[in-house]
Motif scaffolding. Structure first.
Motif, PDB file in Angstrom:
ATOM      1  N   GLY A  49       0.760  -1.246   0.000  1.00 54.47           N
ATOM      2  CA  GLY A  49       0.000   0.000   0.000  1.00 54.47           C
ATOM      3  C   GLY A  49       0.785   1.287   0.000  1.00 54.47           C
ATOM      4  N   ASP A  50       2.072   1.276   0.343  1.00 53.84           N
ATOM      5  CA  ASP A  50       2.846   2.516   0.345  1.00 53.84           C
ATOM      6  C   ASP A  50       3.367   2.895  -1.037  1.00 53.84           C
ATOM      7  OD1 ASP A  50       2.458   2.916   3.045  1.00 53.84           O
ATOM      8  OD2 ASP A  50       4.327   1.941   3.624  1.00 53.84           O
ATOM      9  N   ALA A  51       3.099   2.059  -2.020  1.00 52.35           N
ATOM     10  CA  ALA A  51       3.532   2.359  -3.391  1.00 52.35           C
ATOM     11  C   ALA A  51       2.637   3.435  -3.998  1.00 52.35           C
ATOM     12  CB  ALA A  51       3.469   1.090  -4.238  1.00 52.35           C
ATOM     13  N   ASP A  52       3.137   4.099  -5.030  1.00 48.61           N
ATOM     14  CA  ASP A  52       2.317   5.092  -5.737  1.00 48.61           C
ATOM     15  C   ASP A  52       1.164   4.424  -6.457  1.00 48.61           C
ATOM     16  OD1 ASP A  52       3.790   7.668  -5.323  1.00 48.61           O
ATOM     17  OD2 ASP A  52       5.398   6.442  -6.161  1.00 48.61           O
ATOM     18  N   VAL A  53       1.453   3.296  -7.066  1.00 52.75           N
ATOM     19  CA  VAL A  53       0.440   2.519  -7.788  1.00 52.75           C
ATOM     20  C   VAL A  53       0.677   1.047  -7.466  1.00 52.75           C
ATOM     21  CG1 VAL A  53      -0.438   1.841 -10.054  1.00 52.75           C
ATOM     22  CG2 VAL A  53       0.246   4.188  -9.661  1.00 52.75           C
ATOM     23  N   VAL A  61      -3.674  -1.333 -17.555  1.00 51.62           N
ATOM     24  CA  VAL A  61      -3.527   0.003 -18.131  1.00 51.62           C
ATOM     25  C   VAL A  61      -2.960   0.983 -17.107  1.00 51.62           C
ATOM     26  CG1 VAL A  61      -4.806   1.952 -19.115  1.00 51.62           C
ATOM     27  CG2 VAL A  61      -5.327  -0.381 -19.838  1.00 51.62           C
ATOM     28  N   ALA A  62      -3.345   0.839 -15.855  1.00 51.81           N
ATOM     29  CA  ALA A  62      -2.858   1.746 -14.811  1.00 51.81           C
ATOM     30  C   ALA A  62      -1.336   1.698 -14.683  1.00 51.81           C
ATOM     31  CB  ALA A  62      -3.508   1.400 -13.473  1.00 51.81           C
ATOM     32  N   ALA A  63      -0.750   0.524 -14.865  1.00 54.84           N
ATOM     33  CA  ALA A  63       0.704   0.397 -14.787  1.00 54.84           C
ATOM     34  C   ALA A  63       1.371   1.160 -15.919  1.00 54.84           C
ATOM     35  CB  ALA A  63       1.111  -1.078 -14.822  1.00 54.84           C
TER      36      ALA A  63
END
Length: 77
Positions: A49-53, A61-63
């Protein structure tokens, strides 16, 4: 090293780290990098959860949007 190879200052470069563990995310954050986490390494999305995405697969597609810098507010999971 990448900035140096390209003849640029680090301040003008975007640093993105991809990883699939909480340790990957923490290491990237410690270096001031943006983080794309992929929940493929045995760690659930909630642990990353601490990642931006956070995505389930790099095929999402989000990646790609995050990596290309084209998303104003990339979706998180």
């Amino acid at each position: 090293r990448g900035a140096e190879r390209r003849g640029r200052s680090l301040a003008t470069c975007r640093v993105v780290v991809g990883g699939d563990t909480p340790h990957d995310v923490a290491a990237a954050r410690a270096r001031g990098a943006e983080v794309l986490a992929v929940a493929t390494g045995g760690h659930p999305v909630d642990d990353l959860g601490d990642a931006d995405v956070v995505v389930d697969s790099l095929a999402e597609v989000a990646a790609l949007a995050f990596l290309l810098g084209g998303a104003d507010d990339p979706p998180r999971r």
